[in-house]
Scaffold this active site. Sequence first.
Site, PDB file in Angstrom:
ATOM      1  N   GLU A  43       0.849  -1.230   0.083  1.00  0.00           N
ATOM      2  CA  GLU A  43      -0.076   0.079  -0.166  1.00  0.00           C
ATOM      3  C   GLU A  43       0.995   1.211  -0.238  1.00  0.00           C
ATOM      4  OE1 GLU A  43      -3.397   2.319   2.330  1.00  0.00           O
ATOM      5  OE2 GLU A  43      -2.263   1.043   3.511  1.00  0.00           O
ATOM      6  N   GLU A  68       5.022   4.674   3.739  1.00  0.00           N
ATOM      7  CA  GLU A  68       4.346   6.020   4.216  1.00  0.00           C
ATOM      8  C   GLU A  68       5.868   6.947   4.135  1.00  0.00           C
ATOM      9  OE1 GLU A  68       1.480   7.813   4.815  1.00  0.00           O
ATOM     10  OE2 GLU A  68       3.099   9.641   5.145  1.00  0.00           O
ATOM     11  N   ASP A  97       9.810   8.015  -0.060  1.00  0.00           N
ATOM     12  CA  ASP A  97       8.967   8.466  -0.629  1.00  0.00           C
ATOM     13  C   ASP A  97       8.669   7.743  -1.791  1.00  0.00           C
ATOM     14  OD1 ASP A  97       7.921  10.100  -3.023  1.00  0.00           O
ATOM     15  OD2 ASP A  97       8.303  11.790  -1.999  1.00  0.00           O
ATOM     16  N   ASP A 119      -3.171  11.555  -1.984  1.00  0.00           N
ATOM     17  CA  ASP A 119      -3.442  13.077  -1.847  1.00  0.00           C
ATOM     18  C   ASP A 119      -3.571  13.335  -3.286  1.00  0.00           C
ATOM     19  OD1 ASP A 119      -2.570  13.234   0.705  1.00  0.00           O
ATOM     20  OD2 ASP A 119      -0.526  13.235   0.386  1.00  0.00           O
ATOM     21  N   LYS A 123      -3.555  21.004  -7.878  1.00  0.00           N
ATOM     22  CA  LYS A 123      -2.819  22.190  -8.853  1.00  0.00           C
ATOM     23  C   LYS A 123      -2.500  21.471 -10.200  1.00  0.00           C
ATOM     24  CE  LYS A 123      -1.727  26.027  -6.015  1.00  0.00           C
ATOM     25  NZ  LYS A 123      -0.834  26.357  -4.683  1.00  0.00           N
ATOM     26  N   ASP A 155     -12.743   9.275  -2.372  1.00  0.00           N
ATOM     27  CA  ASP A 155     -14.098   9.954  -2.344  1.00  0.00           C
ATOM     28  C   ASP A 155     -13.818  11.087  -3.371  1.00  0.00           C
ATOM     29  OD1 ASP A 155     -12.445  11.248  -0.499  1.00  0.00           O
ATOM     30  OD2 ASP A 155     -14.464  12.185   0.063  1.00  0.00           O
ATOM     31  N   THR A 194     -10.201   2.150   5.041  1.00  0.00           N
ATOM     32  CA  THR A 194      -9.166   2.636   5.559  1.00  0.00           C
ATOM     33  C   THR A 194      -9.754   3.974   6.547  1.00  0.00           C
ATOM     34  OG1 THR A 194      -9.189   4.545   4.185  1.00  0.00           O
ATOM     35  CG2 THR A 194      -8.438   2.656   3.072  1.00  0.00           C
ATOM     36  N   TYR A 196      -9.281   7.326   6.212  1.00  0.00           N
ATOM     37  CA  TYR A 196      -9.858   8.195   5.489  1.00  0.00           C
ATOM     38  C   TYR A 196     -11.405   7.548   4.817  1.00  0.00           C
ATOM     39  CZ  TYR A 196      -6.546  11.854   5.297  1.00  0.00           C
ATOM     40  OH  TYR A 196      -5.821  12.956   5.556  1.00  0.00           O
TER      41      TYR A 196
HETATM   42  N1  SAM Z   1      -4.210   5.490   2.971  1.00  0.00           N
HETATM   43  C1  SAM Z   1      -4.691   6.235   4.091  1.00  0.00           C
HETATM   44  C2  SAM Z   1      -6.284   6.241   4.220  1.00  0.00           C
HETATM   45  O1  SAM Z   1      -6.878   5.977   3.263  1.00  0.00           O
HETATM   46  O2  SAM Z   1      -6.510   6.495   5.125  1.00  0.00           O
HETATM   47  C3  SAM Z   1      -4.282   7.796   4.347  1.00  0.00           C
HETATM   48  C4  SAM Z   1      -4.448   8.703   3.127  1.00  0.00           C
HETATM   49  S1  SAM Z   1      -3.764  10.328   3.435  1.00  0.00           S
HETATM   50  C5  SAM Z   1      -4.893  11.434   2.208  1.00  0.00           C
HETATM   51  C6  SAM Z   1      -2.315  10.018   1.927  1.00  0.00           C
HETATM   52  C7  SAM Z   1      -1.031   9.532   2.673  1.00  0.00           C
HETATM   53  O3  SAM Z   1      -0.150   9.104   1.598  1.00  0.00           O
HETATM   54  C8  SAM Z   1      -0.457  10.526   3.654  1.00  0.00           C
HETATM   55  O4  SAM Z   1      -0.173   9.906   4.777  1.00  0.00           O
HETATM   56  C9  SAM Z   1       0.999  10.945   2.765  1.00  0.00           C
HETATM   57  O5  SAM Z   1       1.875  11.270   3.663  1.00  0.00           O
HETATM   58  C10 SAM Z   1       1.156   9.643   2.052  1.00  0.00           C
HETATM   59  N2  SAM Z   1       1.766   9.945   0.547  1.00  0.00           N
HETATM   60  C11 SAM Z   1       1.438  10.823  -0.229  1.00  0.00           C
HETATM   61  N3  SAM Z   1       2.317  10.834  -1.167  1.00  0.00           N
HETATM   62  C12 SAM Z   1       3.261   9.826  -0.826  1.00  0.00           C
HETATM   63  C13 SAM Z   1       4.583   9.349  -1.525  1.00  0.00           C
HETATM   64  N4  SAM Z   1       4.926   9.964  -2.819  1.00  0.00           N
HETATM   65  N5  SAM Z   1       5.165   8.409  -0.820  1.00  0.00           N
HETATM   66  C14 SAM Z   1       4.944   7.813   0.173  1.00  0.00           C
HETATM   67  N6  SAM Z   1       3.756   8.320   0.884  1.00  0.00           N
HETATM   68  C15 SAM Z   1       3.002   9.321   0.416  1.00  0.00           C
END
Ligand code: SAM
Length: 214
Positions: A43, A68, A97, A119, A123, A155, A194, A196
């Site tokens: 994930e 993460e 990352d 995320d 933009k 969503d 999840t 979210y």
């Molecule tokens: N998947 C979880 C949920 O559905 O509850 C968390 C959703 S949260 C909006 C998005 C997560 O993805 C954040 O914790 C963010 O730090 C992580 N994230 C975003 N871009 C990422 C990347 N390039 N590499 C690793 N993690 C990333």
Amino acid sequence: MRLRNVPGSEDIIAASRYVVQDPQKEKAQWNAVFEQEAPIQIEIGMGKGKFITTMAKIHPEINYIGIERYSSVLVRAIQKLTAEDSFLPNLKFLCMDATEITEVFAPGEIDRIYLNFSDPWPKDRHAKRRLPSKEFLARYDLILDTEGTIEFKTDNRELFDFAVEEVTSANWKMNQITYDLHLDDIMNKGNVMTEYEEKFSAKGNPIHKYIISR
Ligand code: SAM
């Protein structure tokens, strides 16, 4: 996701047996990191880890890796697991990352990729940062097994419409799609929510989901 500095999070991550500290070293040998030889599912953007941790409990026959990038978020998943008595041998976490994912996994090493509530990066100039973008699909292409699949849910309708277009322009195949997961008996079967997903579906937002392959 709102970030709060969590004092000591780096130390907790460094000491956790769930975290693989130097993931590049495990490239092409991830199954040796686990106690069992099994398909590996990841994930990306696991947040506080409810989804991947629940999946690891329900499916002990699969090896799971949660990724993460923020230590202050990942530490929450570790703290929740540490508060429980049992250890999950089929679960690992990486604090990195996802742009570096091809340095960590070898071609074909991954069986399935989950993208949950990624995320949105609203933009246009940030479109490449969206985890279901064609730039990321090209990275996933390099690590997924030929039979491998990507499952994406959100969503956010704009992000989902963007993701669907990217599937077509990157020549991936749409296997299943729904615009209201929780009302779709077939796609919702075995669905693990999840953090979210719980939050936004409680507000009445429909959840969109696709499953794609090459
Ligand atoms: N998947 C979880 C949920 O559905 O509850 C968390 C959703 S949260 C909006 C998005 C997560 O993805 C954040 O914790 C963010 O730090 C992580 N994230 C975003 N871009 C990422 C990347 N390039 N590499 C690793 N993690 C990333």
